[in-house]
Design a protein around this motif. Structure first.
Motif, PDB file in Angstrom:
ATOM      1  N   GLY A  46       3.648  -7.614 -12.160  1.00 20.51           N
ATOM      2  CA  GLY A  46       2.557  -6.687 -12.456  1.00 20.51           C
ATOM      3  C   GLY A  46       1.590  -6.474 -11.312  1.00 20.51           C
ATOM      4  O   GLY A  46       0.650  -5.693 -11.443  1.00 20.51           O
ATOM      5  N   THR A  47       1.807  -7.153 -10.177  1.00 16.57           N
ATOM      6  CA  THR A  47       0.927  -6.971  -9.022  1.00 16.57           C
ATOM      7  C   THR A  47       1.002  -5.530  -8.547  1.00 16.57           C
ATOM      8  O   THR A  47       2.078  -4.959  -8.452  1.00 16.57           O
ATOM      9  CB  THR A  47       1.332  -7.925  -7.877  1.00 16.57           C
ATOM     10  N   ARG A  48      -0.157  -4.953  -8.266  1.00 15.21           N
ATOM     11  CA  ARG A  48      -0.222  -3.585  -7.744  1.00 15.21           C
ATOM     12  C   ARG A  48      -0.638  -3.652  -6.288  1.00 15.21           C
ATOM     13  O   ARG A  48      -1.622  -4.330  -5.955  1.00 15.21           O
ATOM     14  CB  ARG A  48      -1.226  -2.763  -8.528  1.00 15.21           C
ATOM     15  N   LEU A  49       0.089  -2.961  -5.458  1.00 21.45           N
ATOM     16  CA  LEU A  49      -0.197  -2.926  -4.021  1.00 21.45           C
ATOM     17  C   LEU A  49      -0.694  -1.532  -3.684  1.00 21.45           C
ATOM     18  O   LEU A  49       0.080  -0.585  -3.628  1.00 21.45           O
ATOM     19  CB  LEU A  49       1.074  -3.259  -3.225  1.00 21.45           C
ATOM     20  N   ASN A  50      -1.999  -1.405  -3.476  1.00 26.31           N
ATOM     21  CA  ASN A  50      -2.553  -0.079  -3.239  1.00 26.31           C
ATOM     22  C   ASN A  50      -2.349   0.362  -1.789  1.00 26.31           C
ATOM     23  O   ASN A  50      -1.987  -0.428  -0.914  1.00 26.31           O
ATOM     24  CB  ASN A  50      -4.031  -0.007  -3.656  1.00 26.31           C
ATOM     25  N   ARG A  51      -2.556   1.632  -1.556  1.00 26.33           N
ATOM     26  CA  ARG A  51      -2.321   2.214  -0.235  1.00 26.33           C
ATOM     27  C   ARG A  51      -3.156   1.532   0.849  1.00 26.33           C
ATOM     28  O   ARG A  51      -2.652   1.259   1.935  1.00 26.33           O
ATOM     29  CB  ARG A  51      -2.619   3.720  -0.280  1.00 26.33           C
TER      30      ARG A  51
END
Length: 87
Positions: free
Chosen positions: A61-66
């Protein structure tokens, strides 16, 4: 959907390299073409800092943003506080 090398993370192998290449292309151009088996090895190893980052295990579920991905691309994962990586 195009035929492409496997895209994955969390281990040392071709999956993180392919994913790093795709992310690099999308950072440069959000309409970039997908990876295909026709891409040669030097193309698939073109984002070593992103690849090193993607070899790390991240929680489901980790989100890696721009912004994070651009920072990793320039500085590599060693100069990050990984506490930043969840959003």
């Amino acid at each position: 959907m195009m035929d492409a090398p496997g895209l994955s993370w969390g281990y040392t192998g071709s999956g993180p390299g392919a994913l790093a290449t795709l992310i690099g292309r999308l950072l440069d151009d959000s309409a970039a073409h997908a990876l295909t088996y026709g891409d040669n090895a030097d193309v698939l190893n073109g984002e070593p800092k992103l690849e090193n980052f993607l070899q790390l295990k991240h929680q489901a579920g980790t989100r890696l943003n721009r912004r994070l991905l651009e920072n990793v691309r320039v500085n590599g994962p060693d100069k990050l506080s990984l506490a930043c990586c969840g959003s």
